[in-house]
Design an enzyme around this catalytic site. Structure first.
Site, short mmCIF file in Angstrom:
data_model
loop_
_atom_site.label_atom_id
_atom_site.label_comp_id
_atom_site.label_asym_id
_atom_site.label_seq_id
_atom_site.Cartn_x
_atom_site.Cartn_y
_atom_site.Cartn_z
N HIS A 174 22.81 12.39 -66.40
CA HIS A 174 22.70 13.30 -67.53
C HIS A 174 22.50 12.50 -68.81
CE1 HIS A 174 25.01 16.64 -65.19
NE2 HIS A 174 23.80 16.41 -64.72
N ILE A 176 20.91 12.62 -73.24
CA ILE A 176 20.25 13.22 -74.40
C ILE A 176 19.31 12.17 -74.95
CG2 ILE A 176 20.59 14.10 -76.76
CD1 ILE A 176 23.49 14.86 -75.83
N HIS A 192 19.44 16.66 -70.51
CA HIS A 192 19.60 16.92 -69.07
C HIS A 192 21.09 17.11 -68.78
CE1 HIS A 192 19.60 15.17 -64.70
NE2 HIS A 192 19.56 16.50 -64.69
N SER A 315 12.76 7.91 -66.34
CA SER A 315 14.06 7.23 -66.43
C SER A 315 14.37 6.96 -67.89
CB SER A 315 14.01 5.92 -65.64
OG SER A 315 13.12 5.02 -66.28
N SER A 320 8.46 10.76 -70.57
CA SER A 320 8.78 12.09 -70.04
C SER A 320 7.63 13.02 -70.42
CB SER A 320 10.09 12.62 -70.62
OG SER A 320 11.19 11.82 -70.23
N HIS A 337 11.37 17.36 -60.47
CA HIS A 337 12.31 17.55 -61.58
C HIS A 337 12.53 16.27 -62.35
CE1 HIS A 337 15.24 15.40 -59.24
NE2 HIS A 337 16.30 15.83 -59.90
N GLY A 338 11.84 15.20 -61.98
CA GLY A 338 11.99 13.94 -62.69
C GLY A 338 11.26 12.83 -61.96
N LYS A 409 23.65 8.29 -73.09
CA LYS A 409 23.86 8.46 -71.64
C LYS A 409 25.21 9.10 -71.36
CE LYS A 409 22.19 7.17 -68.34
NZ LYS A 409 22.66 8.46 -67.80
#
Length: 411
Positions: A174, A176, A192, A315, A320, A337-338, A409
């Site tokens: 997860h 920001i 996330h 990552s 992104s 999704h990633g 993070k």
């Protein structure tokens, strides 16, 4: 292979490239239905899970495997299945409703100095608990999703937990990020996170109930893929509580985005924000595919209906994307999704170097904080996002390419 048996190393699977040039997927000929893969390299354990899924009697049409897929519990993360009349809790996963939010600001990256970015990051870290931390004071009940908790069998007495977990990031992968649009220099914010510990509790509770049900009625299934027939009361309860967790996860992300807006406004008075893009990637829902109403389970996969906006993060140190779905029916209108892991967390801690990974991020001018434990989520632990995007060109088209400026993070 029989249902419930292990996939042996001698099991042969045929992989062929689709003839249609507009189709990027490959097909694994399973024991009952095929599996369609939008990736080239598949770890052995992940392939075993894919072939096992293709043996289940309730799986509809085929199994769809996204380009970020890797081994999960019972089912690959990055897997999509549609089922006839059953719901499978572990095909949703433990972080129910986990997903992404993103919003564009009115700022240009050139307006943000390093000191400005640090001030915004400092506000975010002071306002948003990360890891196992919760809110010291319960948030206002107005943030809770609509619906009467008293009508939900498991969640009915969990209001206090929900209010203390609201607006918290969590741990693991997860994050920001403050990001820059490579084409326009616009500043974006991406986040996330999921349903926190509440989603985990709901997932574990109903998976145990499903295991008990399958044992009681001698249902033929696979390890970690226990299910409920949808007409049972347990299935109906799970669907209702899962839906609440999906909406709670969105509310959680919305609360954090509200705090992020305040952080930007304190440092950059007059900043404006576009409406927020939100997507979930761990859930099950009734949908119509190939002319039939089925329950689509997305575990680490995102809806990509035609024209639907989505988010595919890389990552911590990579690009992104904001994307638009193409509505490809072969993937059950889904996409990745990633970037997807290429190393387990244990392997990443053993093989990656904190100095090398930090140096990689430093070289890109990214503001971040990485501890030794953070190697779990370091760039080197993940697949190449460019390759992932290339493998799903028939599932989505890219609208915006974003690179990180600062990372918070969920350690």
């Amino acid at each position: 292979m029989t249902i419930g048996g292990a996939v042996t190393s001698q099991l042969c699977v045929q992989i062929r490239q689709k003839g249609d040039k507009n189709m990027m997927c490959k097909v694994v000929m399973g024991t009952r239905v095929p599996a369609k893969l939008w990736l080239s390299d598949v770890e052995t354990s992940c392939m075993e899970q894919i072939v096992s899924l293709a043996s289940l009697p309730f799986v509809f049409k085929h199994v769809a495997v996204m380009p970020d897929a890797h081994t999960g519990k019972g089912m690959p993360i990055g897997g999509v299945i549609a089922t006839n009349g059953v719901v499978v809790p572990n095909a949703v996963g433990v972080d129910i409703g986990c997903g992404m939010c993103a919003m564009r600001t009115s700022l240009k990256a050139g307006e943000l100095t390093r000191d400005t970015l640090m001030a915004i990051v400092t506000h975010i870290k002071s306002a948003i608990p990360v890891g196992f931390d919760h809110q010291a004071k319960a948030v206002d009940e107005s943030w809770l999703p609509e619906g009467d908790l008293a009508e939900l069998p498991f969640l009915k007495d969990k209001k206090g937990d929900l209010l203390h977990e609201m607006g918290t990031l969590g741990g693991g992968n997860h994050f920001i990020e403050i990001q820059r649009d490579t084409a326009t220099d616009d500043v974006w914010v991406m986040l996330h996170s999921g349903s926190r510990h509440i989603g985990l509790l709901v997932a574990h509770y109903y998976n145990k109930q499903a295991e008990f049900w399958c044992q009681k009625w001698f249902a033929d299934t696979l390890p970690n893929l226990a299910f409920f027939p949808i007409e049972t009361e347990l299935a109906k309860n799970y669907m209702r509580e899962m839906d609440y967790c999906v909406r709670f996860a969105f509310a959680n992300r919305s609360k954090m985005m509200d705090e992020i807006r305040k952080g930007f406004a304190a440092v950059c008075p007059g900043v404006e924000f576009d409406s927020m893009i939100n997507i979930a990637h761990n859930y099950a829902a009734w949908e119509n595919h190939f002319g039939k109403n089925v329950i689509v389970h997305r575990k680490g996969a995102t809806s990509a209906k035609a024209g639907e906006k989505g988010i595919i993060p890389g990552s911590m140190g990579s690009k992104s994307y904001i994307v638009e779905g193409l509505g490809n029916p072969e993937s059950f209108m889904s996409c990745s999704h990633g970037a997807g892991r290429k190393m387990s967390r244990t392997e990443a801690r053993k093989k990656l170097s904190l100095q090398d990974e930090c140096g990689l991020l430093d070289g890109k001018g990214i503001i971040y904080e990485m501890r030794q434990k953070g190697l779990d989520e370091a760039p080197g632990a993940y697949k190449d996002i460019d390759e992932v995007m290339e493998n799903e060109k028939d599932l989505v088209r890219s609208l915006v390419e974003l690179v990180p400026l600062a990372v918070v993070k969920g350690n």
